[in-house]
Motif scaffolding. Structure first.
Motif, short mmCIF file in Angstrom:
data_model
loop_
_atom_site.label_atom_id
_atom_site.label_comp_id
_atom_site.label_asym_id
_atom_site.label_seq_id
_atom_site.Cartn_x
_atom_site.Cartn_y
_atom_site.Cartn_z
N ALA A 495 0.83 -1.22 0.00
CA ALA A 495 0.00 0.00 0.00
C ALA A 495 0.86 1.26 0.00
O ALA A 495 0.34 2.37 0.13
N THR A 496 2.17 1.11 -0.12
CA THR A 496 3.05 2.27 -0.10
C THR A 496 3.77 2.42 -1.45
O THR A 496 3.66 1.56 -2.33
N LEU A 497 4.56 3.49 -1.53
CA LEU A 497 5.35 3.72 -2.76
C LEU A 497 6.72 3.07 -2.68
O LEU A 497 7.51 3.16 -3.62
N TYR A 498 7.02 2.43 -1.54
CA TYR A 498 8.35 1.81 -1.41
C TYR A 498 8.59 0.76 -2.48
O TYR A 498 9.72 0.50 -2.86
N THR A 499 7.51 0.14 -2.92
CA THR A 499 7.68 -0.94 -3.89
C THR A 499 7.90 -0.39 -5.32
O THR A 499 8.06 -1.15 -6.25
N LYS A 500 7.89 0.94 -5.44
CA LYS A 500 8.01 1.54 -6.78
C LYS A 500 9.46 1.88 -7.15
O LYS A 500 9.71 2.65 -8.06
N ALA A 501 10.41 1.33 -6.43
CA ALA A 501 11.81 1.59 -6.78
C ALA A 501 12.61 0.31 -6.58
O ALA A 501 12.22 -0.56 -5.80
N SER A 502 13.71 0.21 -7.30
CA SER A 502 14.62 -0.93 -7.12
C SER A 502 15.60 -0.54 -6.02
O SER A 502 16.37 0.40 -6.19
N THR A 503 15.54 -1.25 -4.92
CA THR A 503 16.34 -0.84 -3.76
C THR A 503 16.87 -2.05 -3.01
O THR A 503 16.47 -3.19 -3.28
N TRP A 504 17.73 -1.75 -2.04
CA TRP A 504 18.16 -2.83 -1.16
C TRP A 504 17.06 -3.23 -0.19
O TRP A 504 17.11 -4.29 0.41
N TYR A 505 16.00 -2.41 -0.06
CA TYR A 505 14.85 -2.80 0.77
C TYR A 505 14.19 -4.05 0.19
O TYR A 505 13.61 -4.85 0.90
N ASN A 506 14.21 -4.16 -1.15
CA ASN A 506 13.53 -5.31 -1.77
C ASN A 506 14.50 -6.24 -2.50
O ASN A 506 14.08 -7.03 -3.34
N GLY A 507 15.76 -6.15 -2.17
CA GLY A 507 16.73 -7.11 -2.70
C GLY A 507 17.15 -6.86 -4.14
O GLY A 507 17.93 -7.62 -4.71
N ALA A 508 16.67 -5.75 -4.74
CA ALA A 508 16.92 -5.53 -6.17
C ALA A 508 18.39 -5.25 -6.47
O ALA A 508 18.83 -5.37 -7.61
N ASN A 509 19.17 -4.88 -5.44
CA ASN A 509 20.57 -4.49 -5.70
C ASN A 509 21.51 -5.70 -5.73
O ASN A 509 22.69 -5.54 -6.01
N VAL A 510 20.98 -6.88 -5.44
CA VAL A 510 21.85 -8.07 -5.44
C VAL A 510 21.34 -9.03 -6.52
O VAL A 510 20.22 -9.53 -6.42
N PRO A 511 22.17 -9.27 -7.56
CA PRO A 511 21.70 -10.15 -8.63
C PRO A 511 21.26 -11.51 -8.07
O PRO A 511 21.95 -12.10 -7.25
N GLY A 512 20.08 -11.94 -8.49
CA GLY A 512 19.59 -13.26 -8.09
C GLY A 512 18.85 -13.27 -6.76
O GLY A 512 18.24 -14.27 -6.39
N LYS A 513 18.91 -12.17 -6.01
CA LYS A 513 18.23 -12.14 -4.71
C LYS A 513 16.72 -12.02 -4.94
O LYS A 513 16.30 -11.23 -5.79
N PRO A 514 15.92 -12.81 -4.21
CA PRO A 514 14.47 -12.71 -4.44
C PRO A 514 13.96 -11.32 -4.14
O PRO A 514 14.42 -10.68 -3.19
N ARG A 515 13.02 -10.87 -4.96
CA ARG A 515 12.43 -9.54 -4.77
C ARG A 515 11.34 -9.62 -3.70
O ARG A 515 10.19 -9.94 -3.99
N VAL A 516 11.73 -9.38 -2.47
CA VAL A 516 10.77 -9.37 -1.37
C VAL A 516 11.02 -8.10 -0.58
O VAL A 516 12.17 -7.82 -0.22
N PHE A 517 9.98 -7.34 -0.33
CA PHE A 517 10.17 -6.13 0.45
C PHE A 517 10.38 -6.53 1.91
O PHE A 517 9.54 -7.18 2.51
N MET A 518 11.50 -6.15 2.50
CA MET A 518 11.89 -6.75 3.78
C MET A 518 11.50 -5.98 5.04
O MET A 518 11.05 -6.58 6.01
N PRO A 519 11.68 -4.65 5.10
CA PRO A 519 11.33 -4.00 6.36
C PRO A 519 9.81 -3.90 6.56
O PRO A 519 9.07 -3.88 5.58
N TYR A 520 9.39 -3.82 7.81
CA TYR A 520 7.97 -3.58 8.12
C TYR A 520 7.73 -2.08 8.08
O TYR A 520 8.40 -1.34 8.82
#
Ligand code: NA7
Length: 546
Positions: A495-520
């Protein structure tokens, strides 16, 4: 001057020391025998490893500090509004000495494995120094930004010059005078290190993939009167922090939407936030990280301010962020970041469309056809030193690097293969008597880390007290409770805009890392209430066994 740490993908893991020191103190005071394993040679954690020039916390000193001991928080005098790495390291050493913690810490020791014995209800821990331990309770205080991430660029490990990762900076410092330096990365670390390197290097080339929003930190000496006033109501301010979205009293809890005010009032508010500096901008209205249109009002304001700082419009075109909402990537705080690009010894190379394909041993980042934009109209530069401000395998990297196995032989790394799942960011179902500090699905990096760490240590202490009082030998998160919590955490994030960017919050900065938004991101207040409810309900969602 350092000759440069050899950087490799197997470089050491750093970890955040805050929780370990408080855990050590707290559990010792409960009469438990405590052993802390620490990869570094001293305390400080994040602030031991990230000692690059300009390294500074982006939260206020008086808040980013331990609250567990009133005398400690009254006695320690901070010198600046935002604490430097050096001051934070001194503070960590002070805390270690004051509470006599070093006798419980094994330094220069990396934990390599931990195996659970279900009959004894104990963890057997092994380390790279040969030291071993057996423990009834295993706490992973392994940090969220503690595993430095090398860029996925061929040749980076074979570069013949000196290479430094901001998160593994040499303890004896680095002299860049007269050197031609390249910096890859423009996140919080890059934004802090770039102005400093530019001052001493003969030439600095910055390789930028994504332009980030950065706000002036407006760091300043902490006036004695302001510090005394804060300390006079320290306890109250700590309580205020706990009911804000991100656990920071300074920014309060916005209650108004960006569109509930007139355009003029909104503009005035943003101007005040800009003048105040720090993260204030994100806390101006309650929908800035939820509503794209609201976010755009703040983003537009900041873009304009960035543009005004730059002499060369073409350079501004590259530095002004356009591809993500403000705050969706961690907002950077800087001192003279944009102004640095007005210097004639600095070149900005945009590597978004034309990524660096390879780094040659002689230091010419090859393969990119850079749009070199600089006041000095420089062309390609050979590089003597390479600074990697390329971030971390965040939130799960350190824990997954330890071979942690439960009684079925299942490793934590495998359990989290498609992304981390935990109950309240505190325990993982199937891994009894093992606790996380500020783990995934807790506010962690979206809160003030020191208070968040203290909170988790206190919860674990409560669980351990319950076990002692009721004669339990093991505790474990119930799988259904974990699933429910992970589902809730995902719902809140979606429900937030955090998912609208590629970040280390969602693992996007590490090749092969699953895209899961991690912080609460449901807020510190909501999270704390959820934890209180769980405890009041007799530790709902935790299974205790004799
Ligand atoms: P970040 O915020 O993860 O920043 C890393 C930077 O490195 C970011 O600008 C990346 O670009 C860049 N990067 C990574 N790989 C490459 C390659 N291959 N080519 C070019 N650029 C690359 O790490 P920080 O250390 O700055 O900050 C981490 C947190 O520490 C921070 O958020 C604070 O909470 C404290 P990208 O944006 O991915 O395009």
């Amino acid at each position: 001057a350092a000759s440069g740490r050899r950087i490799s993908r197997a470089s050491p893991r750093a970890a955040h020391n805050g929780p370990r020191m408080y855990a050590c103190h707290k559990f010792r005071s409960m009469g438990l025998s405590v052993r802390v394993f620490e990869r570094g040679s001293s305390v400080g954690g994040t602030w031991y490893w990230n000692r690059y020039p300009g390294a500074r916390c982006d939260l206020p000193s008086l808040e980013y500090s331990y609250s567990f001991d009133e005398a400690l928080q009254q006695d320690w005098e901070w010198s600046e509004v935002y604490p430097s790495q050096e001051e934070l390291e001194r503070y960590a050493n002070h805390v270690a000495d004051r509470f006599d913690l070093r006798r419980s810490i094994s330094f220069d020791t990396r934990v390599t494995s931990a195996t659970y014995d279900p009959d004894a209800c104990r963890w057997a821990v092994e380390t790279d120094s040969g030291a071993r331990a057996v423990a009834s309770h295993l706490i992973l205080a392994t940090g969220n930004l503690s595993t430095p991430q090398l860029p996925d660029i061929p040749g980076v490990e074979g570069f013949a010059g000196r290479t430094f990762h901001t998160g593994l900076w040499p303890s004896d410092g680095v002299d860049f005078s007269g050197r031609r330096v390249g910096v890859i990365g423009t996140g919080s670390s890059g934004v802090q290190v770039i102005p400093q390197v530019a001052r001493s290097a003969s030439h600095l080339t910055v390789f930028q993939r994504t332009a980030n929003y950065s706000i002036p930190a407006r760091n300043a000496p902490l006036e004695p009167e302001a510090q005394a006033a804060h300390k006079a109501r320290y306890g109250e301010i700590r309580q205020e922090a706990l009911v804000t979205p991100f656990g920071i009293a300074k920014y309060g809890s916005p209650s108004v939407s960006a569109f509930e005010v007139s355009d003029e009032e909104r503009q005035r508010t943003y101007e005040a936030c800009w003048e105040m500096g720090g993260q204030a901008m994100l806390f101006a209205y309650n929908d800035l990280l939820k509503c794209a249109d609201a976010n755009e009002t703040a983003a537009r304001f900041v873009r304009q301010r960035i543009r005004e700082k730059l002499v060369e419009p073409a350079v501004a075109d590259l530095l002004v962020p356009t591809d993500h909402p403000i705050g969706a990537k961690r907002l950077c705080l800087d001192t003279d970041y944009y102004e640095t690009y007005n210097r004639d010894n600095v070149t900005l190379v945009c590597v978004k469309q034309t990524p660096i394909r390879r780094i040659d041993p002689d230091g010419l980042p090859a393969g990119c056809e850079p749009r070199l934009l600089t006041l000095a109209a420089l062309s390609r530069h050979p590089i003597d030193d390479l600074v990697l401000a390329t971030g971390f395998d965040a939130m799960t990297g350190a824990a997954r690097s330890i071979d942690i196995r439960n009684s079925d032989g299942l490793s934590l790394a495998d359990e989290w293969e498609s992304g981390p799942r935990s109950y309240l960011g505190l325990m993982v179902a199937g891994f009894p008597n093992m606790y996380l500090i500020t783990g995934p699905q807790s506010p962690s990096v979206k809160s003030q880390m020191i208070l968040a760490s203290e909170h988790h240590v206190d919860i674990i202490a409560g669980i351990v007290q319950t076990m002692r009082a009721e004669g339990h030998r093991s505790v474990e998160a119930v799988a259904e409770a974990q699933e429910e919590w992970v589902g809730h955490a995902n719902e809140v994030a979606d429900a937030t805009l955090y998912t609208k960017a590629s970040t280390w919050y969602n693992g996007a900065n590490v090749p092969g890392k699953p895209r899961v938004f991690m912080p609460y991101v449901g807020g510190v207040k909501a999270y704390r209430e959820a934890c209180e409810d769980v405890e009041h309900d007799g530790w709902r969602g935790f299974r205790f066994q004799h």
